[in-house]
Design an enzyme around this catalytic site. Structure first.
Site, mmCIF file in Angstrom:
data_model
loop_
_atom_site.group_PDB
_atom_site.id
_atom_site.type_symbol
_atom_site.label_atom_id
_atom_site.label_comp_id
_atom_site.label_asym_id
_atom_site.label_seq_id
_atom_site.Cartn_x
_atom_site.Cartn_y
_atom_site.Cartn_z
ATOM 1 N N CYS A 29 -14.213 5.658 -7.488
ATOM 2 C CA CYS A 29 -13.583 5.383 -6.192
ATOM 3 C C CYS A 29 -12.090 5.106 -6.301
ATOM 4 C CB CYS A 29 -14.306 4.228 -5.528
ATOM 5 S SG CYS A 29 -16.079 4.506 -5.510
ATOM 6 N N HIS B 296 -8.938 -2.352 -0.797
ATOM 7 C CA HIS B 296 -10.030 -1.452 -1.177
ATOM 8 C C HIS B 296 -11.299 -1.853 -0.426
ATOM 9 C CE1 HIS B 296 -12.328 1.239 -3.718
ATOM 10 N NE2 HIS B 296 -13.168 0.266 -4.009
#
Lengths: 79, 407
Positions: free
Chosen positions: B163, B303
């Site tokens: 990610c 995030h």
């Protein structure tokens, strides 16, 4: 099957697989040099042609089919 | 390596909120959610606990030529869609192809192709396996196709760090520009794996939200009710260039990529280092390479994926590396988690927040987790003139990337 019918069926495959414009396809056109069909797409064209025309196109024969006319003649005499 | 002046001159995206940057940005500010039920039979067929995802707003097959779409895995399709928009937005700069680089990351790549072609091999045999299987499944596929599209000869690269991949691509681009290898880099990330096996795998790891009856409320970073992430898909691309090069061609400039920081946790394959120290190291590095001080950083685009452990660890990292003053937002509340595309799309959101002086809100933040102890934008966008902003991205494997942007 008449050569015209084979050519027509081949055009459909080329349009579907390689995005070739149907009007650009003539018997004397080279798959690679004129129609921009790369080696990966040629494999797909061959597999679809085998299914459509009930013909076997071994890899060493495929390598000799440079133009649309070569393919039509091969299919006509082997189907 | 000298500190280069790197500017952002083009943006492109296709996301669960819109088929381009403008529609995505407008939807973010309007507080819309991209999350909905998965429109397929497999969640029920496999009795998956997860029935929701953030699917693309615009199908790539609607905007690509039919034969392009046929030759590309979905992750490659979205990469090219976003890259075309970014390149056009940058004014399609004319330059020596050897001075143009491409860096496009993906977390999982062409898994859908891999699975579909394996099914074909099992059920129909070798003849039915596409000769395009390998270029469609290889994780460097999105980068390679963008490179071909733009004719890049300066280097085409594909970082893979789960990610963090999209952000890592931007960091890589910064290094290429800093090293003087190239003048312009198209950098970003692409992901499209809303398919059965990836969802099953994430679900078995107990990382996904199962709030199936309320899709739009499922992704809720920093909220006490969060129960995991919502899988998204899409792509984001940025055109980055050396400031002198951009100035010489009279390019429009959105902002500056002022610094980058990367680090690794060395802690656990999936779980974040709970004190956030690994993430904090990346953030500190980004601030340092940017020549900024923590006080300059008024905004963090987090995030924050909406997992119970991750959000709190990141909050700790932000507090230790920057302080309690930055205004924080978590775009995954609206976009879902686009895995390898997330870092790139969120970098775009960060750049636009600086450029437009407004920070989009975090959706579903109804009860801020007391362990977060940060000013998280909720309810509506917040106007904010900013000196600098940091964008965080972290990936399975303990990869941490922080990007520092200035207006």
């Amino acid at each position: 099957m008449a050569n015209e019918d084979i050519q027509k069926g081949l055009v459909d495959i080329l349009v579907e697989v390689a995005g070739v414009e149907a009007d650009d396809v003539d018997l004397d056109k080279s798959f690679v040099d004129d129609l921009d069909v790369d080696s990966l797409s040629m494999v797909e064209v061959a597999v679809q042609a085998e299914d459509k025309f009930g013909v076997k196109i071994p890899d060493d024969e495929l390598a000799n089919l440079k133009t649309v006319g070569d393919a039509v003649n091969y299919i006509a005499s082997n189907a | 390596m000298t500190s280069p002046e790197v500017v952002v001159t083009g943006l492109g995206a296709t996301t669960p909120l819109g088929g381009d940057v403008a529609s995505t940005w407008d939807a973010l500010l309007a507080g819309r959610s991209g999350v909905g039920p998965i429109n397929a039979d497999w969640p029920e067929r496999f009795d998956l606990p997860v029935r929701i995802a953030a699917s693309l707003a615009v199908e790539p097959t609607d905007v690509l030529a039919r034969v392009e779409a046929r030759r590309w895995d979905r992750c490659e399709q979205v990469a090219v869609v976003a890259a075309r928009e970014a390149w056009s937005d940058a004014g399609a700069p004319e330059l020596d192809p050897e001075r143009l680089g491409v860096v496009v990351g993906t977390g999982i790549g062409g898994a859908s192709t891999l699975l579909a072609q394996d099914d074909l091999l099992e059920t129909a045999g070798l003849r039915k396996v596409s000769p395009l299987t390998v270029p469609m499944l290889m994780p460097n596929g999105p980068a390679a196709w963008v490179g071909l599209e733009l004719g890049s000869k300066g280097g085409v690269h594909a970082p893979v760090s789960a990610c963090a991949s999209g952000a890592e691509a931007i960091a890589w681009a910064y290094r290429m520009l800093a090293a003087g290898e190239v003048d312009v880099v198209v950098a970003g990330g692409a992901e499209a794996v809303i398919t059965a096996l990836p969802v099953a795998g994430f679900a078995q790891a107990r990382t996904m939200s199962t709030r199936n009856d309320e899709p739009e409320r499922a992704s809720r970073p920093f909220d006490t009710g969060r129960d995991g992430f919502v899988l998204g898909e899409g792509a984001g691309m940025l055109v980055l260039e050396r400031a002198e090069f951009a100035a010489a061609r009279g390019a429009k400039v959105y902002g500056r990529l002022a610094g980058i920081g990367t680090s690794a946790d060395a802690h656990h394959i999936t779980g974040p280092e709970p004190t956030g120290e690994g993430a904090a190291r990346a953030i500190r590095k980004a601030i340092r390479t940017a020549g900024l001080s923590p006080e300059d950083v008024g905004h963090v685009n987090a995030h924050a994926t909406s997992t119970p452990v991750g959000d709190v660890a990141e909050a700790a990292a932000i507090r230790t590396a920057i302080g309690e003053h930055p205004v924080v937002t978590a775009p995954k509340s609206a976009l879902g988690h686009m895995l390898g595309a997330a870092g790139a799309v969120e970098a775009i959101v960060t750049v636009l927040s600086l450029h437009h002086e407004v920070i989009p809100q975090t959706l579903n933040l109804e009860d801020l987790d007391p362990k977060v102890q940060l000013d998280v934008v909720a309810d509506e966008p917040r106007k904010a003139g900013l000196t600098a902003a940091v964008n965080d991205s972290f990936g399975f494997g303990g990869h941490n990337v922080a990007l520092a942007f200035t207006p």
